[in-house]
Design an enzyme around this catalytic site. Sequence first.
Site, PDB file in Angstrom:
ATOM      1  N   GLU A 101      36.860  40.454  39.921  1.00 56.33           N
ATOM      2  CA  GLU A 101      35.983  39.063  40.378  1.00 56.33           C
ATOM      3  C   GLU A 101      36.152  38.148  39.582  1.00 56.33           C
ATOM      4  O   GLU A 101      35.022  37.510  38.961  1.00 56.33           O
ATOM      5  CB  GLU A 101      34.529  39.646  40.558  1.00 56.33           C
ATOM      6  CG  GLU A 101      34.463  40.827  41.537  1.00 56.33           C
ATOM      7  CD  GLU A 101      35.015  40.147  43.025  1.00 56.33           C
ATOM      8  OE1 GLU A 101      34.219  39.441  43.676  1.00 56.33           O
ATOM      9  OE2 GLU A 101      35.759  40.934  43.531  1.00 56.33           O
ATOM     10  N   HIS A 105      37.606  32.145  40.278  1.00 58.33           N
ATOM     11  CA  HIS A 105      37.015  31.387  39.231  1.00 58.33           C
ATOM     12  C   HIS A 105      38.113  30.379  38.398  1.00 58.33           C
ATOM     13  O   HIS A 105      37.653  29.320  37.829  1.00 58.33           O
ATOM     14  CB  HIS A 105      36.271  32.226  38.178  1.00 58.33           C
ATOM     15  CG  HIS A 105      34.943  32.680  38.696  1.00 58.33           C
ATOM     16  ND1 HIS A 105      33.647  32.250  38.461  1.00 58.33           N
ATOM     17  CD2 HIS A 105      35.007  34.082  38.866  1.00 58.33           C
ATOM     18  CE1 HIS A 105      32.925  33.119  39.130  1.00 58.33           C
ATOM     19  NE2 HIS A 105      33.698  34.202  39.278  1.00 58.33           N
TER      20      HIS A 105
END
Length: 235
Positions: A101, A105
Amino acid sequence: MSGHEWGTAPEFVGPRHELRERLLLDLFLSASPGPEVLDAGAGQGTMSARLERLGYEVTGTDVSGTVVEVLRARLSGSVVEASITDLPFDDESFDGAVLGEVLEHVEDDRGALAELARVLRPGGVLAVSVPANPRLHGPSDEWAGHIRRYTRPALIDACTGAGLTVNQCLGWGFPFSRLYHRHLYERYLDRHGPTRPGGRHRHLVAAVGALLQVDRLFVGVERGALGYLLLATRP
């Protein structure tokens, strides 16, 4: 980058985070990686801690100095403040790497993947998790600072473009994780923000955690996937 610092996410995301991390770890271990592992963008350090308990020699990185200090208190191995697009390690330093994850970003996701390929030894293993389906982009993505959600072809193309060989790319999060995300988590975040849930919600979180285990039976189902789990190797 994001609306919060790694490690401060509300407990309400706990059951989904727990499931995703276990699935990613299982995928990583299926490739029998060597002992030296990089946890890039280690965040809360939960994956690093799992790997350490299994006997791996783990190096963690995070771009936030504040988070690095927290990680150093939590983990036994080395923790380095660094961007995944500019890793301070020699070529071929690691047998494996985990990127949980994080890629969503990063503006230059292909550059980040190329850096990870650079620091992997030939035959080294990379395990990645990312959120799936751009149409699902919503309040939690905005809060978390997600630049993108991935389609399966886009994720595979980014990895192969970085010189990696993709072995598996699996959808996960169907059916209950996606329902949880849409009908519980995003509504809670919209109403309460990143706050710790009270006692009533903690009981709900525990119940949801048990229900989400059903999703293990549907790993690899593309339709309805909340995220992707990818396993790649450096040739």
